[in-house]
Every structure is written in structure tokens, then in C-alpha cells.
Design a protein around this motif. Structure first.
Motif, PDB file in Angstrom:
ATOM      1  N   HIS A  37       0.824  -1.208   0.000  1.00 39.74           N
ATOM      2  CA  HIS A  37       0.000   0.000   0.000  1.00 39.74           C
ATOM      3  C   HIS A  37       0.856   1.255   0.000  1.00 39.74           C
ATOM      4  CE1 HIS A  37      -3.716  -2.208   1.873  1.00 39.74           C
ATOM      5  NE2 HIS A  37      -3.366  -2.684   0.693  1.00 39.74           N
ATOM      6  N   SER A  38       1.947   1.235   0.764  1.00 34.47           N
ATOM      7  CA  SER A  38       2.783   2.428   0.869  1.00 34.47           C
ATOM      8  C   SER A  38       3.362   2.821  -0.482  1.00 34.47           C
ATOM      9  CB  SER A  38       3.908   2.201   1.882  1.00 34.47           C
ATOM     10  OG  SER A  38       4.693   1.087   1.520  1.00 34.47           O
ATOM     11  N   ASN A  39       3.701   1.846  -1.321  1.00 35.28           N
ATOM     12  CA  ASN A  39       4.245   2.139  -2.645  1.00 35.28           C
ATOM     13  C   ASN A  39       3.164   2.583  -3.616  1.00 35.28           C
ATOM     14  OD1 ASN A  39       6.839   1.428  -1.818  1.00 35.28           O
ATOM     15  ND2 ASN A  39       6.567  -0.710  -2.398  1.00 35.28           N
ATOM     16  N   LEU A  40       1.956   2.078  -3.442  1.00 30.04           N
ATOM     17  CA  LEU A  40       0.881   2.392  -4.366  1.00 30.04           C
ATOM     18  C   LEU A  40       0.234   3.743  -4.084  1.00 30.04           C
ATOM     19  CD1 LEU A  40      -0.841  -1.114  -4.432  1.00 30.04           C
ATOM     20  CD2 LEU A  40       0.473  -0.088  -6.289  1.00 30.04           C
ATOM     21  N   LEU A  41       0.179   4.147  -2.830  1.00 28.94           N
ATOM     22  CA  LEU A  41      -0.606   5.315  -2.448  1.00 28.94           C
ATOM     23  C   LEU A  41       0.218   6.539  -2.090  1.00 28.94           C
ATOM     24  CD1 LEU A  41      -3.263   3.548  -0.196  1.00 28.94           C
ATOM     25  CD2 LEU A  41      -3.617   4.447  -2.498  1.00 28.94           C
ATOM     26  N   ALA A  42       1.483   6.369  -1.700  1.00 27.38           N
ATOM     27  CA  ALA A  42       2.281   7.489  -1.204  1.00 27.38           C
ATOM     28  C   ALA A  42       2.934   8.254  -2.341  1.00 27.38           C
ATOM     29  CB  ALA A  42       3.352   6.987  -0.238  1.00 27.38           C
ATOM     30  N   LYS A  43       3.347   9.471  -2.033  1.00 29.33           N
ATOM     31  CA  LYS A  43       4.078  10.286  -2.999  1.00 29.33           C
ATOM     32  C   LYS A  43       5.400   9.622  -3.343  1.00 29.33           C
ATOM     33  CE  LYS A  43       2.436  15.011  -2.457  1.00 29.33           C
ATOM     34  NZ  LYS A  43       1.454  15.128  -1.412  1.00 29.33           N
ATOM     35  N   ARG A  44       5.698   9.503  -4.615  1.00 25.42           N
ATOM     36  CA  ARG A  44       6.932   8.855  -5.049  1.00 25.42           C
ATOM     37  C   ARG A  44       8.060   9.856  -5.252  1.00 25.42           C
ATOM     38  NH1 ARG A  44       4.147   4.716  -9.482  1.00 25.42           N
ATOM     39  NH2 ARG A  44       3.036   3.427  -7.948  1.00 25.42           N
ATOM     40  N   GLU A 147       2.133  10.387   3.311  1.00 24.62           N
ATOM     41  CA  GLU A 147       1.113  11.255   2.739  1.00 24.62           C
ATOM     42  C   GLU A 147       0.598  10.669   1.433  1.00 24.62           C
ATOM     43  OE1 GLU A 147       2.644  15.101   1.624  1.00 24.62           O
ATOM     44  OE2 GLU A 147       4.670  14.299   1.353  1.00 24.62           O
ATOM     45  N   PHE A 148      -0.702  10.803   1.212  1.00 25.48           N
ATOM     46  CA  PHE A 148      -1.302  10.347  -0.029  1.00 25.48           C
ATOM     47  C   PHE A 148      -0.732  11.136  -1.208  1.00 25.48           C
ATOM     48  CE2 PHE A 148      -4.841   8.934   2.776  1.00 25.48           C
ATOM     49  CZ  PHE A 148      -4.929   7.614   2.348  1.00 25.48           C
ATOM     50  N   SER A 149      -0.526  10.453  -2.317  1.00 26.84           N
ATOM     51  CA  SER A 149       0.084  11.085  -3.486  1.00 26.84           C
ATOM     52  C   SER A 149      -0.795  12.183  -4.076  1.00 26.84           C
ATOM     53  CB  SER A 149       0.361  10.032  -4.556  1.00 26.84           C
ATOM     54  OG  SER A 149      -0.849   9.405  -4.965  1.00 26.84           O
ATOM     55  N   PHE A 150      -2.111  12.095  -3.909  1.00 26.91           N
ATOM     56  CA  PHE A 150      -3.043  13.020  -4.556  1.00 26.91           C
ATOM     57  C   PHE A 150      -3.427  14.191  -3.664  1.00 26.91           C
ATOM     58  CE2 PHE A 150      -5.040   9.156  -2.972  1.00 26.91           C
ATOM     59  CZ  PHE A 150      -5.889   9.647  -1.995  1.00 26.91           C
ATOM     60  N   TRP A 151      -2.935  14.210  -2.402  1.00 26.79           N
ATOM     61  CA  TRP A 151      -3.265  15.305  -1.495  1.00 26.79           C
ATOM     62  C   TRP A 151      -2.222  16.405  -1.585  1.00 26.79           C
ATOM     63  CZ3 TRP A 151      -6.463  17.043   2.546  1.00 26.79           C
ATOM     64  CH2 TRP A 151      -7.646  16.310   2.736  1.00 26.79           C
ATOM     65  N   ASN A 152      -2.632  17.600  -1.115  1.00 25.95           N
ATOM     66  CA  ASN A 152      -1.683  18.705  -0.987  1.00 25.95           C
ATOM     67  C   ASN A 152      -0.591  18.318   0.011  1.00 25.95           C
ATOM     68  OD1 ASN A 152      -4.065  19.593  -2.113  1.00 25.95           O
ATOM     69  ND2 ASN A 152      -4.126  21.525  -1.009  1.00 25.95           N
ATOM     70  N   ALA A 195      -7.895  22.291   2.013  1.00 30.65           N
ATOM     71  CA  ALA A 195      -7.200  21.004   2.136  1.00 30.65           C
ATOM     72  C   ALA A 195      -5.737  21.236   2.496  1.00 30.65           C
ATOM     73  CB  ALA A 195      -7.302  20.218   0.836  1.00 30.65           C
ATOM     74  N   VAL A 196      -5.318  20.739   3.650  1.00 28.35           N
ATOM     75  CA  VAL A 196      -3.943  20.923   4.129  1.00 28.35           C
ATOM     76  C   VAL A 196      -3.094  19.692   3.859  1.00 28.35           C
ATOM     77  CG1 VAL A 196      -2.491  21.391   6.150  1.00 28.35           C
ATOM     78  CG2 VAL A 196      -4.718  22.524   5.911  1.00 28.35           C
ATOM     79  N   GLY A 197      -3.593  18.509   4.212  1.00 28.93           N
ATOM     80  CA  GLY A 197      -2.804  17.295   4.005  1.00 28.93           C
ATOM     81  C   GLY A 197      -3.629  16.057   4.273  1.00 28.93           C
ATOM     82  N   GLY A 198      -3.236  14.958   3.632  1.00 29.30           N
ATOM     83  CA  GLY A 198      -3.894  13.676   3.831  1.00 29.30           C
ATOM     84  C   GLY A 198      -2.860  12.589   4.050  1.00 29.30           C
ATOM     85  N   PHE A 199      -3.064  11.740   5.063  1.00 30.62           N
ATOM     86  CA  PHE A 199      -2.042  10.779   5.480  1.00 30.62           C
ATOM     87  C   PHE A 199      -2.677   9.426   5.796  1.00 30.62           C
ATOM     88  CE2 PHE A 199      -1.358  15.074   7.050  1.00 30.62           C
ATOM     89  CZ  PHE A 199      -0.129  15.405   6.508  1.00 30.62           C
ATOM     90  N   PHE A 200      -1.853   8.380   5.720  1.00 31.52           N
ATOM     91  CA  PHE A 200      -2.295   7.061   6.161  1.00 31.52           C
ATOM     92  C   PHE A 200      -1.186   6.423   6.986  1.00 31.52           C
ATOM     93  CE2 PHE A 200      -0.318   6.592   2.039  1.00 31.52           C
ATOM     94  CZ  PHE A 200       0.403   5.399   2.088  1.00 31.52           C
ATOM     95  N   TYR A 207      -4.412   0.985   9.353  1.00 33.84           N
ATOM     96  CA  TYR A 207      -5.612   1.306   8.572  1.00 33.84           C
ATOM     97  C   TYR A 207      -6.278   2.574   9.086  1.00 33.84           C
ATOM     98  CZ  TYR A 207      -5.223  -2.934   5.848  1.00 33.84           C
ATOM     99  OH  TYR A 207      -4.769  -3.900   4.979  1.00 33.84           O
ATOM    100  N   MET A 208      -5.434   3.513   9.498  1.00 32.21           N
ATOM    101  CA  MET A 208      -5.911   4.827   9.913  1.00 32.21           C
ATOM    102  C   MET A 208      -5.611   5.848   8.818  1.00 32.21           C
ATOM    103  SD  MET A 208      -7.388   5.124  12.913  1.00 32.21           S
ATOM    104  CE  MET A 208      -7.146   6.851  13.261  1.00 32.21           C
ATOM    105  N   VAL A 209      -6.589   6.701   8.565  1.00 35.70           N
ATOM    106  CA  VAL A 209      -6.444   7.804   7.611  1.00 35.70           C
ATOM    107  C   VAL A 209      -6.699   9.102   8.362  1.00 35.70           C
ATOM    108  CG1 VAL A 209      -7.492   8.930   5.609  1.00 35.70           C
ATOM    109  CG2 VAL A 209      -7.057   6.470   5.565  1.00 35.70           C
ATOM    110  N   HIS A 210      -5.889  10.111   8.078  1.00 40.34           N
ATOM    111  CA  HIS A 210      -6.066  11.433   8.687  1.00 40.34           C
ATOM    112  C   HIS A 210      -6.153  12.477   7.580  1.00 40.34           C
ATOM    113  CE1 HIS A 210      -5.064   9.831  12.664  1.00 40.34           C
ATOM    114  NE2 HIS A 210      -4.032   9.233  12.107  1.00 40.34           N
TER     115      HIS A 210
END
Length: 262
Positions: A37-44, A147-152, A195-200, A207-210
């Protein structure tokens, strides 16, 4: 308002789950079987690691706790010797009371975290700070986040603002699905720069999202959130993401004077 929302959700529920709108929802659909999940969802493009600290402070000690943090935390933030930065520091206003929330970024991921922790253990002032702080706390917990790749990416901003930290405990196995929906949905929430930031989470409670949001005040928050329901597709997002959630929590927070997020 509640009835309007419910009617929207019922209307959404009557539509086929595999209609054309749902297919267009996936901006970058990923297959959870292909990678972590970390490779698929996080900023690269970055290798930043975040640490979320939540401290429950003895009510009679909150003022002294804030004063102590405002004396010591900026020194760590400003010292180039430490590859980390204070993203924001707050007290909870609405939600669990007498609570402090700190968000740190470690440039360089786990090696940077290890370097900072190793150096702080040799820092006598920080050691004394931890001892004094410990006497003021009822409990504390932390999480390591990506941080999610698609969030600020959270950057310093001027105030005054209030901040909302919305925390979601997802059902195990649904993180990829959540990411696919929100990769599309975040565009509904960019009009007012809220929108400030999105994290997992990676370590700690899993399985927590903020989601971190900034608003001028509580009324502005209400207006912006209500306006989202008038945008085609938002009700669909709510319908498909709600079943992924086990628990959720909202904190309204006030930044300390030293917080880069004001």
C-alpha cells in the motif's frame, strides 16, 4: 439539511454500482495485489515520513505544557542538524479536551527519523524537556504516517485559522479502495484552499487515515462542507466510502504561536 443528504444518498444507492460515473471515479486505479500500500498510495517524488503525536495533558498542566513546548520545539525545528521539521502544533478545542497534537515531517524517511532520535538522545536539554513533559501527561500515543500522493503537501500558512483533523479507522483491506475514491474526490474540496494534508498510517494504529483541513472559523467550515453537497458526484463519494469506515473522529484544533500552520 439532513433530509436532503439522505435523499441524495438514497438516490445514489439506487444506481448501479458499476455505472459509467463510477468507472470515471478512478483517476489512478491500483491493484492491491501488485505492491505494498505504501508504494501504491504514497508520494513517489518525496521520501518524507510524518509522525503524529497526541498527548493528553493533565488539565492543570496545559498552560505549563504549552509554554514548555513553545520553548523547546522551535529549537529542533530550526536546527539544521536535525533532518526534520515541525509541520504544526495545536491544542484541541472541540473533541477530547486538554489535548495537544503535534505533526512532524522527516525528510528522508526512516533513516532521517533514526538520525533525529539518535541525536536527541544525546541532547541534554531535550532529555530534561522529556522528563518535565512526562510529569504533565496523562497519556500519549504516536503514529508514523505517509502522505497520499493526490493530497496537498502541508506547507506553512498564515492565520488565523482553525484546523480540523478528521481521523478514519478503515476496515482492514480497504485502504486501496479509499485511495482510489479520494484521488477523484479531493477536487471537490480545493476551491477554498481548505485542504492541508492527507495521510495514512504505517506504524501505530493501522488502517488509519487522517485528513487535515483549515478554515477561517466554524461557520466557514459549515458553509464549505455544505457547498460540497451541491457538486455533482460528492454524494456518490459519500455513499461508496462510508461502508469502508469502522470509526471516525473529528478534532477542531487551535494552533500554538510557534506552529508553522497558523
Amino acid at each position: 439539511m439532513y433530509l436532503l443528504i439522505c435523499r441524495g444518498l438514497v438516490s445514489s444507492a439506487s444506481r448501479p454500482r458499476e455505472d459509467s460515473w463510477l468507472k470515471s471515479l478512478f483517476v489512478r486505479k491500483v491493484d492491491p495485489r501488485k505492491d505494498a500500500h505504501s508504494n501504491l498510495l504514497a508520494k513517489r517524488e518525496t521520501s518524507s515520513l510524518y509522525k503524529l503525536q497526541i498527548h493528553n495533558v493533565k488539565p492543570e498542566c496545559l498552560e505549563a505544557y504549552n509554554k514548555l513546548c513553545q520553548e523547546v520545539l522551535p529549537k529542533i525545528h530550526e536546527e539544521k542538524h536535525y533532518p526534520c521539521a515541525l509541520v504544526g502544533t495545536w491544542n484541541t478545542w472541540y473533541g477530547e479536551q486538554d489535548q495537544a497534537v503535534h505533526l512532524w515531517r522527516y525528510e528522508g524517511g526512516y533513516p532521517a527519523l533514526n538520525e533525529v532520535m539518535s541525536k536527541l538522545r544525546q541532547n541534554k536539554e531535550f532529555t530534561e524537556f522529556r522528563k518535565e513533559r512526562g510529569n504533565m501527561l496523562l497519556s500519549r500515543k504516536n503514529q508514523l504516517l505517509l502522505e497520499f500522493s493526490f493530497w496537498n503537501e502541508p506547507v506553512p500558512r498564515e492565520g488565523p485559522n482553525i484546523y480540523e483533523l478528521r481521523s478514519y479507522q478503515l476496515r482492514p483491506g480497504t485502504m486501496i479502495e479509499w485511495g482510489n475514491y479520494w484521488a477523484r474526490a479531493i477536487r471537490f474540496r480545493q476551491d477554498n484552499n481548505e485542504a492541508v494534508g492527507g495521510f495514512f498510517s504505517q506504524i501505530g494504529q493501522l488502517y488509519m487515515v487522517h485528513h487535515l483541513w483549515a478554515y477561517k472559523d466554524l461557520q466557514t467550515r459549515e458553509d464549505i462542507r455544505n457547498a460540497a453537497w451541491h457538486k455533482p458526484g460528492w454524494d456518490e463519494l459519500v455513499y461508496y466510502t462510508v461502508p469502508l469506515i469502522q470509526e471516525m473522529e473529528s478534532r477542531i484544533m487551535i494552533p500554538l504561536k510557534i506552529s508553522p500552520l497558523q
